[in-house]
Design a protein around this motif. Structure first.
Motif, PDB file in Angstrom:
ATOM      1  N   GLU A  36       0.834  -1.202   0.000  1.00  0.00           N
ATOM      2  CA  GLU A  36       0.000   0.000   0.000  1.00  0.00           C
ATOM      3  C   GLU A  36       0.872   1.255   0.000  1.00  0.00           C
ATOM      4  N   LYS A  37       1.927   1.246   0.790  1.00  0.00           N
ATOM      5  CA  LYS A  37       2.848   2.390   0.848  1.00  0.00           C
ATOM      6  C   LYS A  37       3.531   2.580  -0.506  1.00  0.00           C
ATOM      7  N   GLN A  38       3.963   1.481  -1.128  1.00  0.00           N
ATOM      8  CA  GLN A  38       4.618   1.560  -2.439  1.00  0.00           C
ATOM      9  C   GLN A  38       3.660   2.084  -3.486  1.00  0.00           C
ATOM     10  N   CYS A  39       2.408   1.663  -3.412  1.00  0.00           N
ATOM     11  CA  CYS A  39       1.399   2.121  -4.368  1.00  0.00           C
ATOM     12  C   CYS A  39       1.182   3.626  -4.222  1.00  0.00           C
ATOM     13  N   LYS A  40       1.089   4.120  -2.988  1.00  0.00           N
ATOM     14  CA  LYS A  40       0.933   5.557  -2.758  1.00  0.00           C
ATOM     15  C   LYS A  40       2.156   6.315  -3.272  1.00  0.00           C
ATOM     16  N   HIS A  41       3.321   5.765  -3.028  1.00  0.00           N
ATOM     17  CA  HIS A  41       4.572   6.382  -3.483  1.00  0.00           C
ATOM     18  C   HIS A  41       4.601   6.459  -5.004  1.00  0.00           C
ATOM     19  N   ASP A  42       4.277   5.358  -5.663  1.00  0.00           N
ATOM     20  CA  ASP A  42       4.269   5.326  -7.130  1.00  0.00           C
ATOM     21  C   ASP A  42       3.257   6.318  -7.699  1.00  0.00           C
ATOM     22  N   THR A  43       2.089   6.393  -7.079  1.00  0.00           N
ATOM     23  CA  THR A  43       1.057   7.323  -7.530  1.00  0.00           C
ATOM     24  C   THR A  43       1.532   8.766  -7.374  1.00  0.00           C
ATOM     25  N   ALA A  44       2.196   9.054  -6.258  1.00  0.00           N
ATOM     26  CA  ALA A  44       2.714  10.406  -6.038  1.00  0.00           C
ATOM     27  C   ALA A  44       3.760  10.769  -7.087  1.00  0.00           C
ATOM     28  N   ILE A  45       4.630   9.836  -7.406  1.00  0.00           N
ATOM     29  CA  ILE A  45       5.652  10.093  -8.434  1.00  0.00           C
ATOM     30  C   ILE A  45       4.985  10.322  -9.787  1.00  0.00           C
ATOM     31  N   GLU A  46       4.044   9.478 -10.155  1.00  0.00           N
ATOM     32  CA  GLU A  46       3.333   9.643 -11.424  1.00  0.00           C
ATOM     33  C   GLU A  46       2.641  11.005 -11.492  1.00  0.00           C
ATOM     34  N   ASN A  47       1.955  11.380 -10.412  1.00  0.00           N
ATOM     35  CA  ASN A  47       1.266  12.675 -10.394  1.00  0.00           C
ATOM     36  C   ASN A  47       2.255  13.828 -10.521  1.00  0.00           C
ATOM     37  N   GLY A  48       3.387  13.712  -9.841  1.00  0.00           N
ATOM     38  CA  GLY A  48       4.406  14.751  -9.937  1.00  0.00           C
ATOM     39  C   GLY A  48       4.962  14.877 -11.339  1.00  0.00           C
ATOM     40  N   VAL A  49       5.231  13.750 -11.978  1.00  0.00           N
ATOM     41  CA  VAL A  49       5.762  13.779 -13.348  1.00  0.00           C
ATOM     42  C   VAL A  49       4.718  14.367 -14.294  1.00  0.00           C
ATOM     43  N   VAL A  50       3.463  14.011 -14.121  1.00  0.00           N
ATOM     44  CA  VAL A  50       2.394  14.572 -14.967  1.00  0.00           C
ATOM     45  C   VAL A  50       2.344  16.091 -14.807  1.00  0.00           C
ATOM     46  N   CYS A  51       2.444  16.572 -13.577  1.00  0.00           N
ATOM     47  CA  CYS A  51       2.424  18.028 -13.350  1.00  0.00           C
ATOM     48  C   CYS A  51       3.617  18.720 -14.001  1.00  0.00           C
ATOM     49  N   ILE A  52       4.793  18.121 -13.874  1.00  0.00           N
ATOM     50  CA  ILE A  52       5.996  18.698 -14.482  1.00  0.00           C
ATOM     51  C   ILE A  52       5.867  18.714 -16.001  1.00  0.00           C
ATOM     52  N   LEU A  53       5.415  17.615 -16.573  1.00  0.00           N
ATOM     53  CA  LEU A  53       5.224  17.559 -18.024  1.00  0.00           C
ATOM     54  C   LEU A  53       4.192  18.589 -18.486  1.00  0.00           C
ATOM     55  N   ARG A  54       3.086  18.690 -17.754  1.00  0.00           N
ATOM     56  CA  ARG A  54       2.044  19.656 -18.125  1.00  0.00           C
ATOM     57  C   ARG A  54       2.613  21.073 -18.127  1.00  0.00           C
ATOM     58  N   LYS A  55       3.336  21.426 -17.083  1.00  0.00           N
ATOM     59  CA  LYS A  55       3.924  22.758 -16.980  1.00  0.00           C
ATOM     60  C   LYS A  55       4.899  23.010 -18.130  1.00  0.00           C
ATOM     61  N   HIS A  56       5.740  22.042 -18.404  1.00  0.00           N
ATOM     62  CA  HIS A  56       6.720  22.220 -19.474  1.00  0.00           C
ATOM     63  C   HIS A  56       6.035  22.316 -20.838  1.00  0.00           C
ATOM     64  N   LEU A  57       5.038  21.491 -21.073  1.00  0.00           N
ATOM     65  CA  LEU A  57       4.296  21.554 -22.333  1.00  0.00           C
ATOM     66  C   LEU A  57       3.588  22.899 -22.494  1.00  0.00           C
ATOM     67  N   MET A  58       3.034  23.412 -21.415  1.00  0.00           N
ATOM     68  CA  MET A  58       2.371  24.716 -21.471  1.00  0.00           C
ATOM     69  C   MET A  58       3.390  25.825 -21.772  1.00  0.00           C
ATOM     70  N   ASP A  59       4.544  25.764 -21.125  1.00  0.00           N
ATOM     71  CA  ASP A  59       5.591  26.762 -21.373  1.00  0.00           C
ATOM     72  C   ASP A  59       6.066  26.710 -22.817  1.00  0.00           C
ATOM     73  N   GLU A  60       6.304  25.495 -23.319  1.00  0.00           N
ATOM     74  CA  GLU A  60       6.755  25.328 -24.701  1.00  0.00           C
ATOM     75  C   GLU A  60       5.700  25.844 -25.681  1.00  0.00           C
ATOM     76  N   HIS A  61       4.445  25.563 -25.389  1.00  0.00           N
ATOM     77  CA  HIS A  61       3.353  26.036 -26.237  1.00  0.00           C
ATOM     78  C   HIS A  61       3.382  27.558 -26.320  1.00  0.00           C
ATOM     79  N   GLU A  62       3.493  28.189 -25.176  1.00  0.00           N
ATOM     80  CA  GLU A  62       3.508  29.653 -25.132  1.00  0.00           C
ATOM     81  C   GLU A  62       4.673  30.221 -25.950  1.00  0.00           C
ATOM     82  N   ILE A  63       5.849  29.642 -25.809  1.00  0.00           N
ATOM     83  CA  ILE A  63       7.047  30.116 -26.524  1.00  0.00           C
ATOM     84  C   ILE A  63       6.878  29.974 -28.029  1.00  0.00           C
TER      85      ILE A  63
END
Length: 108
Positions: A36-63
């Motif tokens: 259960e702890k590993q699953c929460k950890h993996d989910t947190a990492i996935e969510n963090g990567v999605v947020c980072i990718l979204r931010k970078h994609l938005m920045d690139e789009h704007e540029i």
């Protein structure tokens, strides 16, 4: 004497069986907690990567939309990031931006 030995053997066997069952139950409980702890950890990492990718994609789009064109390298990187974003469960927020990026003329 043999009766006492038989009783002692039975008691020791019963105690060992009880201890073994307790150890097995505890191991199962600990494994479940760890999973259960590993699953929460993996989910947190996935969510963090999605947020980072979204931010970078938005920045690139704007540029690139502001420039009115995109380089082939930037387009390739953007497509890889977009694929990763979608594969990780990113929502449709970026879809229209990606369409706009792909519609830009390529200048190298």
């Amino acid at each position: 004497m043999s009766t006492i030995l038989a009783i002692a053997t039975s008691v020791v066997s019963a105690v060992l069986a009880f201890v073994l069952q307790s150890v097995i139950r505890e191991n199962i409980r600990l494994k479940k907690e760890k999973d259960e702890k590993q699953c929460k950890h993996d989910t947190a990492i996935e969510n963090g990567v999605v947020c980072i990718l979204r931010k970078h994609l938005m920045d690139e789009h704007e540029i690139w939309v502001a420039k009115g064109y995109i380089t082939s390298h930037a387009l390739e990187s953007g497509l890889l990031m977009y694929k990763a974003y979608k594969d990780l469960g990113g929502n449709g927020m970026i879809d229209h931006m990606e369409d706009e990026i792909q519609a830009l003329p390529i200048k190298d």
